[in-house]
Design an enzyme around this catalytic site. Structure first.
Site, mmCIF file in Angstrom:
data_model
loop_
_atom_site.group_PDB
_atom_site.id
_atom_site.type_symbol
_atom_site.label_atom_id
_atom_site.label_comp_id
_atom_site.label_asym_id
_atom_site.label_seq_id
_atom_site.Cartn_x
_atom_site.Cartn_y
_atom_site.Cartn_z
ATOM 1 N N CYS A 160 -6.706 -6.720 -11.284
ATOM 2 C CA CYS A 160 -5.902 -7.949 -11.300
ATOM 3 C C CYS A 160 -6.476 -8.969 -12.285
ATOM 4 O O CYS A 160 -5.726 -9.687 -12.939
ATOM 5 C CB CYS A 160 -5.799 -8.539 -9.902
ATOM 6 S SG CYS A 160 -4.722 -7.562 -8.827
ATOM 7 N N GLU B 56 0.827 -1.201 0.000
ATOM 8 C CA GLU B 56 0.000 0.000 0.000
ATOM 9 C C GLU B 56 0.866 1.257 0.000
ATOM 10 O O GLU B 56 2.077 1.202 0.210
ATOM 11 C CB GLU B 56 -0.932 -0.012 1.219
ATOM 12 C CG GLU B 56 -1.926 -1.160 1.170
ATOM 13 C CD GLU B 56 -2.881 -1.172 2.347
ATOM 14 O OE1 GLU B 56 -2.632 -0.472 3.352
ATOM 15 O OE2 GLU B 56 -3.888 -1.908 2.259
ATOM 16 N N CYS C 270 -1.771 -4.710 -5.727
ATOM 17 C CA CYS C 270 -2.326 -5.934 -5.142
ATOM 18 C C CYS C 270 -1.299 -7.071 -5.189
ATOM 19 O O CYS C 270 -0.353 -7.048 -5.992
ATOM 20 C CB CYS C 270 -3.560 -6.380 -5.915
ATOM 21 S SG CYS C 270 -4.913 -5.206 -5.954
ATOM 22 N N GLU D 145 -1.677 -10.088 -6.333
ATOM 23 C CA GLU D 145 -1.686 -10.829 -7.595
ATOM 24 C C GLU D 145 -0.780 -10.168 -8.630
ATOM 25 O O GLU D 145 0.017 -10.815 -9.295
ATOM 26 C CB GLU D 145 -3.111 -10.924 -8.167
ATOM 27 C CG GLU D 145 -4.105 -11.634 -7.271
ATOM 28 C CD GLU D 145 -4.863 -10.674 -6.360
ATOM 29 O OE1 GLU D 145 -4.246 -9.740 -5.798
ATOM 30 O OE2 GLU D 145 -6.084 -10.862 -6.200
HETATM 31 ZN ZN ZN Z 1 -6.141 -6.598 -7.367
#
Ligand code: ZN
Length: 129
Positions: free
Chosen positions: A91, A45, A54, A56
């Protein structure tokens, strides 16, 4: 059904390394490539929320950095340590770029591992091809 143990363990382990001081949600992703390699990623973050990445995409970008343009996902699992959710829309689009329509994406739902194919996750994904 559940993902390979290696994916579960790797995703869980890397989730503990997440940098998530704002949401407090620690997410890990692990994937196996068609070449047989394993890559992991966690969410990172930022105070400027839009810059957050993220788990992924973190795993996928690591795989591309290692394997180059031939990088392709065979199977991917994502886990959050305290919540359950499938990959977000961003994602899903990035997974689609490096996977086949029938590639399995695993996530927890109701405490059980669930898989959807890429085609099920993103039935009308964006493509320039
Ligand atoms: Zn994501």
């Amino acid at each position: 059904m559940s993902p390979p143990t290696q994916l579960i363990e790797s995703a869980t382990e890397v989730a503990r390394k997440a940098y998530s001081p704002y949401s407090k949600v620690c997410v890990g992703a692990a994937l196996i490539t068609k070449a047989g390699a394993l890559y992991t990623g966690c969410n990172v973050e930022n105070a400027s929320y839009g810059l957050t990445i993220c788990a992924e995409r973190s795993a996928i970008f690591s795989g591309v950095a290692a394997e180059g343009a031939s990088f392709r996902i065979r199977e991917l699992a994502v886990i959050a340590l305290k919540l359950e959710f499938p990959p977000c829309g961003a994602c899903r689009q990035v997974i689609r770029e490096f996977a086949s329509a029938d590639t399995k994406v695993w996530f927890l739902r109701g405490g059980e591992w669930t898989s959807l194919t890429v085609a099920e996750l993103l039935p009308a994904g964006f493509s320039l091809a």
